[in-house]
Design an enzyme around this catalytic site. Sequence first.
Site, PDB file in Angstrom:
ATOM      1  N   ARG A 118      -0.794 -11.171  10.050  1.00 18.59           N
ATOM      2  CA  ARG A 118       0.448 -10.782  10.321  1.00 18.59           C
ATOM      3  C   ARG A 118       1.416 -11.691  10.368  1.00 18.59           C
ATOM      4  O   ARG A 118       2.673 -11.581  10.142  1.00 18.59           O
ATOM      5  CB  ARG A 118       0.183 -10.373  12.127  1.00 18.59           C
ATOM      6  CG  ARG A 118      -0.593  -9.380  12.290  1.00 18.59           C
ATOM      7  CD  ARG A 118      -0.683  -8.089  11.690  1.00 18.59           C
ATOM      8  NE  ARG A 118      -1.452  -7.977  10.745  1.00 18.59           N
ATOM      9  CZ  ARG A 118      -1.282  -7.163   9.621  1.00 18.59           C
ATOM     10  NH1 ARG A 118      -0.527  -6.477   9.566  1.00 18.59           N
ATOM     11  NH2 ARG A 118      -2.390  -7.417   8.599  1.00 18.59           N
TER      12      ARG A 118
ATOM     13  N   LYS B 233       0.717  -1.037   0.170  1.00 20.44           N
ATOM     14  CA  LYS B 233      -0.031   0.046   0.203  1.00 20.44           C
ATOM     15  C   LYS B 233       0.834   1.305   0.041  1.00 20.44           C
ATOM     16  O   LYS B 233       0.814   2.221  -0.937  1.00 20.44           O
ATOM     17  CB  LYS B 233      -0.952  -0.005   1.227  1.00 20.44           C
ATOM     18  CG  LYS B 233      -1.637   1.269   1.366  1.00 20.44           C
ATOM     19  CD  LYS B 233      -2.496   1.372   2.888  1.00 20.44           C
ATOM     20  CE  LYS B 233      -1.540   1.166   4.052  1.00 20.44           C
ATOM     21  NZ  LYS B 233      -0.519   2.236   4.299  1.00 20.44           N
ATOM     22  N   THR B 234       1.833   1.326   0.919  1.00 21.52           N
ATOM     23  CA  THR B 234       2.638   2.340   0.965  1.00 21.52           C
ATOM     24  C   THR B 234       3.451   2.499  -0.295  1.00 21.52           C
ATOM     25  O   THR B 234       3.611   3.875  -0.653  1.00 21.52           O
ATOM     26  CB  THR B 234       3.544   2.466   2.286  1.00 21.52           C
ATOM     27  OG1 THR B 234       2.785   2.237   3.446  1.00 21.52           O
ATOM     28  CG2 THR B 234       4.591   3.600   2.254  1.00 21.52           C
TER      29      THR B 234
ATOM     30  N   GLN C 180      -9.921  -4.070   6.845  1.00 22.67           N
ATOM     31  CA  GLN C 180      -8.817  -3.610   8.108  1.00 22.67           C
ATOM     32  C   GLN C 180      -9.446  -2.479   9.003  1.00 22.67           C
ATOM     33  O   GLN C 180      -8.696  -2.036   9.583  1.00 22.67           O
ATOM     34  CB  GLN C 180      -7.465  -3.352   7.565  1.00 22.67           C
ATOM     35  CG  GLN C 180      -6.983  -4.583   7.074  1.00 22.67           C
ATOM     36  CD  GLN C 180      -5.381  -4.646   6.794  1.00 22.67           C
ATOM     37  OE1 GLN C 180      -4.403  -4.404   7.568  1.00 22.67           O
ATOM     38  NE2 GLN C 180      -4.986  -4.577   5.456  1.00 22.67           N
TER      39      GLN C 180
ATOM     40  N   ASP D 130      -3.980   8.368   2.988  1.00 20.61           N
ATOM     41  CA  ASP D 130      -3.640   6.891   3.369  1.00 20.61           C
ATOM     42  C   ASP D 130      -4.674   6.354   4.591  1.00 20.61           C
ATOM     43  O   ASP D 130      -5.105   7.054   5.379  1.00 20.61           O
ATOM     44  CB  ASP D 130      -2.261   7.022   3.952  1.00 20.61           C
ATOM     45  CG  ASP D 130      -1.434   5.862   4.207  1.00 20.61           C
ATOM     46  OD1 ASP D 130      -1.898   4.694   3.694  1.00 20.61           O
ATOM     47  OD2 ASP D 130      -0.522   5.907   5.059  1.00 20.61           O
ATOM     48  N   GLU D 131      -4.673   5.053   4.555  1.00 23.53           N
ATOM     49  CA  GLU D 131      -5.548   4.435   5.444  1.00 23.53           C
ATOM     50  C   GLU D 131      -6.932   4.924   5.491  1.00 23.53           C
ATOM     51  O   GLU D 131      -7.189   5.197   6.649  1.00 23.53           O
ATOM     52  CB  GLU D 131      -4.641   4.535   6.896  1.00 23.53           C
ATOM     53  CG  GLU D 131      -3.353   3.811   6.966  1.00 23.53           C
ATOM     54  CD  GLU D 131      -3.303   2.120   6.906  1.00 23.53           C
ATOM     55  OE1 GLU D 131      -4.378   1.859   6.767  1.00 23.53           O
ATOM     56  OE2 GLU D 131      -2.327   1.918   7.390  1.00 23.53           O
TER      57      GLU D 131
END
Length: 671
Positions: free
Chosen positions: A623, A50-51, A272, A242-243
Amino acid sequence: MDFVLPSDFASRPLDVPAIDFQALLNAEQFAAVTAPPGPLLVLAGAGSGKTRTLTYRVAYLLSQGVKPGEILLLTFTNKAAKEMLHRVQDLTGIEPARFWGGTFHSLGNRALRMYGEAIQLPKNFTILDADESESLLKQTVEHADKLFFKDKTNPRPGPLFSVLSLARNTQLSLADTVAKNFPQYSDIADRFPAFATAYAKAKRDQSVVDYDDLLELWLKLLTEAPEVAKYFAARFRHVLVDEYQDTNTIQAQIVDKLAAHHCVMAVGDDAQCIYSWRGADFENIMSFPERHPGTVIHRIEINYRSTPEILAFANGVLNAQPKGRHFDKELRAARKHSIKPYVVATMDDREQADFILKRIHSLITDDGVAAKEIAILYRSHFLALEVQLALSRAGIPYQITSGVKFFERQHVRDLIALLRFVYNPSDAQAWQRIAILLPKVGEKGAQKIHAAALDHARLMQQNFIDALNTDDVKSKVAKDAKDDWSNFCASLRQVADAMSHEKPSDTVTVAIDGWYGDYLKGAYADYVDRLEELKALVGFAARFEEMQDLLAQIVLLNGETSDKHVDANEDAIKLTTVHQAKGLEYDVVFLIGAADGQFPGRRAIESGDVEEERRLFYVAVTRAKNELYISYPKVASRAGPGGMMLNPSRFLEELDENLYEELRIKRTYGW
């Protein structure tokens, strides 16, 4: 109003080096990064880069002739913004200072400094920190009702501020906010609106703002000052967020106002969205296409973190979501096949901890896995109690990344101090810890009260706890604490009686239900969660027949661990709540307490809304990079002697059994 464009908005030549975007990105990332201007929703699955996608989007816009000052980058931490913009600098040579990039709050402050006068906010306004905000709220409430904070079941300034803050950020009424998030205050919720109004007036009178105002007033500026809104809409040709799934109501409205031209890219993952308790609104990402007509959705689903087997398990969790309440997506692995996740049913919490301890030993000694690459995740702190004890006894270093060790948590230490004092009234340290919880009783005051009670007990040959409630001792009590004193003493007497006639587990229950339970209600906004943690002590206490053994064990456990300060970079097992683990990854993950009532939690089940819990479960399992173990106890020992039977989490029951392997623990604890 006349506007002067800031200097960094002026036309400045860009010398952006050629970048081969197609070679540096996968096909999904490349499609999102190079998408034509317009409303874009990028659904970036866990571990999908994503980043990287957002960073390269900024670089791509620059390569297309967009000036840095025309790009607005909104993030949830300043660290995230700095990291992205420094990566952009590495790619393009354009320095971060030329962008508007940062958190919603920091950019709100910047906008208000420039044009706040348009909504009657003086340019020289100052920002209150958290302590100052609570102090001002306390003053305004006491001005309206000087007795409000003297009732220990009423929220103290900190928890009251949390209630008002959540209502402001979600734009819900205070009544609805209390009913949904703070049920312990339902009886007095009708008083909160007047306090909120008085607090807002006090801030205006002093030309100060708090943290929430930076959002509220920025939105007001964009709503009530059309010329300002028009300027920002013209200035920022591209808005990147973002997010996005973590935005609250106000933040989403700010984005909508800034992106009136619809050149907005929202990057996030509906699967998420796990922070509703602090204001995040799931509907923001779900309704984005409706609010921005013509939205093009890009899915980034190639996962570089986990094995195909772990991702198949994670996809199974998502596939069980109700239809129409999520965006369809399917994580696909970039890695080779490996072992399936394991599901482990244990008899109780202790057997669960024993299994984890032995498996960790094997992972480290036989498989060469670094301890810091092993994480133990849990829904709530109390679920990790037995694991902490097992690791401590085994001498295995561990770091709790989501707080302090169970027995070092403030409310747990308070209750243990109360038990210690009742067991041994000469324990001045235990007395002092609980006495200073009373209004206006400091350390010196606590010492004076203790000395007076000791003298009276000796003189009258009376039990120390009974001596506390005599007039001689009460005269030493601070005026503000006198109303509370009788209940305080009565509760200590009830605990003492229970200690004489009942088992330690029953005594702990009496202590929780008494004065301290009432104190807890007013002292903490997350009272319900902390109360649940205290109830975990009931199960722990059920191991012991004598109070002295319980208290000694707790002290010994603290002595074994409290002096072992584990450095963040030390090779130590990581223990953390799932919320705190979001964004992190580990070679091996143990997810414990995967039983109905534990994960999903009891309150979510009772409210009939477990979808956020399901998303949290998905975050937990994604995770893991190489190995995933999901365990649950068949009996909840925290329920006391005999325990309470538990069923596997519904999130496990919904899955195809082919997605995991069951590990069966033998009597000898082999597998």
